[in-house]
Scaffold this motif. Sequence first.
Motif, PDB file in Angstrom:
ATOM      1  N   HIS A 188      60.048  21.896 -12.031  1.00 56.70           N
ATOM      2  CA  HIS A 188      60.842  22.889 -10.934  1.00 56.70           C
ATOM      3  C   HIS A 188      61.669  22.310 -10.159  1.00 56.70           C
ATOM      4  N   GLN A 189      61.299  20.889  -9.606  1.00 63.20           N
ATOM      5  CA  GLN A 189      62.026  20.201  -8.846  1.00 63.20           C
ATOM      6  C   GLN A 189      63.574  20.123  -9.333  1.00 63.20           C
ATOM      7  N   PRO A 190      63.745  19.719 -10.500  1.00 68.66           N
ATOM      8  CA  PRO A 190      65.296  19.277 -11.002  1.00 68.66           C
ATOM      9  C   PRO A 190      65.969  20.720 -11.174  1.00 68.66           C
ATOM     10  N   GLU A 191      66.038  20.990 -12.452  1.00 64.31           N
ATOM     11  CA  GLU A 191      66.596  22.247 -12.904  1.00 64.31           C
ATOM     12  C   GLU A 191      66.048  22.946 -13.916  1.00 64.31           C
ATOM     13  N   ASN A 192      65.113  23.464 -13.664  1.00 59.27           N
ATOM     14  CA  ASN A 192      64.343  24.015 -14.846  1.00 59.27           C
ATOM     15  C   ASN A 192      64.149  25.738 -14.244  1.00 59.27           C
ATOM     16  N   ILE A 193      65.002  25.957 -13.687  1.00 63.11           N
ATOM     17  CA  ILE A 193      64.956  27.363 -12.693  1.00 63.11           C
ATOM     18  C   ILE A 193      64.430  28.585 -13.686  1.00 63.11           C
ATOM     19  N   LEU A 194      64.941  28.794 -14.836  1.00 69.88           N
ATOM     20  CA  LEU A 194      64.872  29.906 -15.414  1.00 69.88           C
ATOM     21  C   LEU A 194      63.322  29.986 -15.870  1.00 69.88           C
ATOM     22  N   MET A 195      62.798  28.905 -16.261  1.00 64.13           N
ATOM     23  CA  MET A 195      61.198  28.757 -16.887  1.00 64.13           C
ATOM     24  C   MET A 195      60.483  28.880 -15.454  1.00 64.13           C
ATOM     25  N   HIS A 196      60.991  28.352 -14.614  1.00 69.04           N
ATOM     26  CA  HIS A 196      60.117  28.105 -13.462  1.00 69.04           C
ATOM     27  C   HIS A 196      59.909  29.887 -12.665  1.00 69.04           C
ATOM     28  N   HIS A 197      61.268  30.396 -12.697  1.00 69.26           N
ATOM     29  CA  HIS A 197      61.180  31.840 -12.130  1.00 69.26           C
ATOM     30  C   HIS A 197      60.315  32.635 -13.253  1.00 69.26           C
ATOM     31  N   LYS A 198      60.414  32.607 -14.380  1.00 68.55           N
ATOM     32  CA  LYS A 198      59.582  33.430 -15.246  1.00 68.55           C
ATOM     33  C   LYS A 198      58.347  33.257 -15.041  1.00 68.55           C
ATOM     34  N   VAL A 199      57.912  31.907 -14.812  1.00 69.82           N
ATOM     35  CA  VAL A 199      56.429  31.660 -14.705  1.00 69.82           C
ATOM     36  C   VAL A 199      55.989  32.309 -13.605  1.00 69.82           C
ATOM     37  N   ARG A 200      56.697  32.045 -12.449  1.00 66.28           N
ATOM     38  CA  ARG A 200      56.402  32.542 -11.120  1.00 66.28           C
ATOM     39  C   ARG A 200      56.029  34.136 -11.020  1.00 66.28           C
ATOM     40  N   LYS A 201      57.148  34.664 -11.558  1.00 68.98           N
ATOM     41  CA  LYS A 201      56.975  36.166 -11.726  1.00 68.98           C
ATOM     42  C   LYS A 201      55.790  36.580 -12.193  1.00 68.98           C
ATOM     43  N   LYS A 202      55.463  36.065 -13.530  1.00 65.67           N
ATOM     44  CA  LYS A 202      54.195  36.595 -13.990  1.00 65.67           C
ATOM     45  C   LYS A 202      52.935  36.152 -13.689  1.00 65.67           C
ATOM     46  N   LEU A 203      53.221  35.246 -12.746  1.00 64.54           N
ATOM     47  CA  LEU A 203      51.933  34.394 -12.173  1.00 64.54           C
ATOM     48  C   LEU A 203      51.632  35.286 -10.919  1.00 64.54           C
ATOM     49  N   ILE A 204      52.478  35.742 -10.140  1.00 67.06           N
ATOM     50  CA  ILE A 204      52.272  36.843  -9.407  1.00 67.06           C
ATOM     51  C   ILE A 204      51.565  38.063  -9.823  1.00 67.06           C
ATOM     52  N   GLU A 205      52.301  38.674 -11.082  1.00 64.83           N
ATOM     53  CA  GLU A 205      51.899  39.858 -11.560  1.00 64.83           C
ATOM     54  C   GLU A 205      50.373  39.742 -12.004  1.00 64.83           C
ATOM     55  N   PRO A 248      69.669  41.452 -14.012  1.00 66.96           N
ATOM     56  CA  PRO A 248      69.320  41.128 -15.237  1.00 66.96           C
ATOM     57  C   PRO A 248      68.889  39.685 -15.535  1.00 66.96           C
ATOM     58  N   GLU A 249      70.007  38.875 -15.780  1.00 69.29           N
ATOM     59  CA  GLU A 249      69.667  37.518 -15.767  1.00 69.29           C
ATOM     60  C   GLU A 249      70.757  36.585 -15.501  1.00 69.29           C
ATOM     61  N   ASN A 250      70.732  36.351 -14.130  1.00 66.03           N
ATOM     62  CA  ASN A 250      71.649  35.388 -13.758  1.00 66.03           C
ATOM     63  C   ASN A 250      70.817  34.364 -12.453  1.00 66.03           C
ATOM     64  N   ILE A 251      69.918  34.377 -13.069  1.00 70.11           N
ATOM     65  CA  ILE A 251      68.805  33.577 -12.272  1.00 70.11           C
ATOM     66  C   ILE A 251      69.411  32.233 -11.685  1.00 70.11           C
ATOM     67  N   LEU A 252      69.869  31.420 -12.614  1.00 64.91           N
ATOM     68  CA  LEU A 252      70.518  30.282 -11.973  1.00 64.91           C
ATOM     69  C   LEU A 252      71.370  30.389 -10.795  1.00 64.91           C
ATOM     70  N   MET A 253      72.388  31.128 -10.912  1.00 60.34           N
ATOM     71  CA  MET A 253      73.241  31.498  -9.861  1.00 60.34           C
ATOM     72  C   MET A 253      72.624  32.030  -8.739  1.00 60.34           C
ATOM     73  N   HIS A 254      71.737  32.989  -9.118  1.00 59.63           N
ATOM     74  CA  HIS A 254      71.070  33.792  -7.706  1.00 59.63           C
ATOM     75  C   HIS A 254      70.324  32.746  -7.014  1.00 59.63           C
ATOM     76  N   HIS A 255      69.491  31.772  -7.871  1.00 58.08           N
ATOM     77  CA  HIS A 255      68.716  30.842  -7.028  1.00 58.08           C
ATOM     78  C   HIS A 255      69.273  29.940  -6.347  1.00 58.08           C
ATOM     79  N   LYS A 256      70.541  29.607  -6.629  1.00 58.76           N
ATOM     80  CA  LYS A 256      71.531  28.542  -5.962  1.00 58.76           C
ATOM     81  C   LYS A 256      71.788  29.341  -4.777  1.00 58.76           C
ATOM     82  N   VAL A 257      72.312  30.651  -4.786  1.00 59.90           N
ATOM     83  CA  VAL A 257      73.040  31.404  -3.821  1.00 59.90           C
ATOM     84  C   VAL A 257      71.981  31.340  -2.857  1.00 59.90           C
ATOM     85  N   ARG A 258      70.654  31.785  -3.255  1.00 60.17           N
ATOM     86  CA  ARG A 258      69.380  31.797  -2.184  1.00 60.17           C
ATOM     87  C   ARG A 258      69.129  30.762  -1.443  1.00 60.17           C
TER      88      ARG A 258
END
Lengths: 204, 204
Positions: free
Chosen positions: A104-121, B106-116
């Motif tokens: 999650h440091q570099p750019e694995n944002i998609l995966m990290h985001h999905k994990v994080r969301k489910k983890l919180i749930e 939906p799924e524009n996670i990369l962009m959203h993440h960077k913006v945020r």
Amino acid sequence: MKKGEKRRQELLKIAYELFITRGYENTSVDEIIDKAQIAKGTYYYYFPSKEQMLEEVIEMMIDAEAEMARHIMETTIPVPQKIVGIITSLKPLDAEQPIKDALHQPENILMHHKVRKKLIEMAMPLLVEVVEEGIREGIFDCDKIAERVKMLLILSDGTFNEGTFRESDISVFIDISEKLLGAQRGTMGFLADLIDKSEMEEGK
Amino acid sequence: MKKGEKRRQELLKIAYELFITRGYENTSVDEIIDKAQIAKGTYYYYFPSKEQMLEEVIEMMIDAEAEMARHIMETTIPVPQKIVGIITSLKPLDAEQPIKDALHQPENILMHHKVRKKLIEMAMPLLVEVVEEGIREGIFDCDKIAERVKMLLILSDGTFNEGTFRESDISVFIDISEKLLGAQRGTMGFLADLIDKSEMEEGK
DNA sequence: AAAAAAATCGACCGAAAGTCGAAAAAATAC
DNA sequence: GTATTTTTTCGACTTTCGGTCGATTTTTTT
């Protein structure tokens, strides 16, 4: 008629390792089938798409975390320690032994985001239970427990699991955790020592 | 010898609109050059990669938000309103008139993440200033302002800009904001009305 | 042993990002 | 005003990658 499930698990495991070490986006289906020594068609016989596979890999990971978290719940350590234990066990894969970063440091944002969301749930209901336990014991005092737990999770994730963590964040996080749950000052203080210790181990 | 900069801006604008309406991942370079009526080579003459272009598009967006935020700072409204104003002006593009959604739901996670991330970086120093103003006025009372502001931003983003927002979150958010900054109870109460109002407009 | 079902294969497809050498257009030099 | 250099544009081509599909092999069932 059930060799299939074994394949499936094998592929899932290979993918898990590749996803974690090199990132989801940087792992091609070809790499996976290379490692597994199978043909494209076989892969798609088991998974409708790469993204669906990611979903299943993540589910695997969450399950593992969930088990650990539930285990912590059943222990008899004090409630504040339970909470911290559960929260820190939520670091996706960071704290695991050999694998670590590259995720999650570099750019694995998609995966990290999905994990994080489910983890919180997953963690929310558990933490709600623990906080309720704390309220019964008189350690905490607050309403809207679910909402507060959610914010605690958001906060801990944003504070610790992002690249912007600073030593000086800890005391503020402790302060705000206590106030969020209506705890006495100092209830969460032990957290500081915990983090100091783990920082030292990493030689930061 | 400066027709170039015009092209650049033109492309940036086209990309911005496509990224926002259809998402970064769902927009191909071919679509961009189609709209701009140029060839592949020309595109890559101006941008080394699609992702670098995203970076620049985001910078554009941040700049716009930053200006708005700075404008709010210079007004003479009460400090708590300033803070809320700045924070709510940070909703990437959600609140903007015609464009709206299709972005982070939906799924524009990369962009959203960077913006945020950039948005938080940008807003931090501004909010620190406002909080200091509040402290001088005796409205707030706390140390470690930067850390607290960061958490406020993390919290507000995680609470409001994610898909999990619930009406019942508001009062907890207000409560915790006040405690985070050491404000009197009720200081941030006006927030509730604000949100009620905007919810109604959207007919939620 | 035959038929059916499950699993595997790999050539092929289409979309998309990115490359490159050549050519046209514009600016600068003489 | 022509030559030269710089900037800008062009588009065919390459590569990578996710995904498809009909054929084939293996396994199970009958």
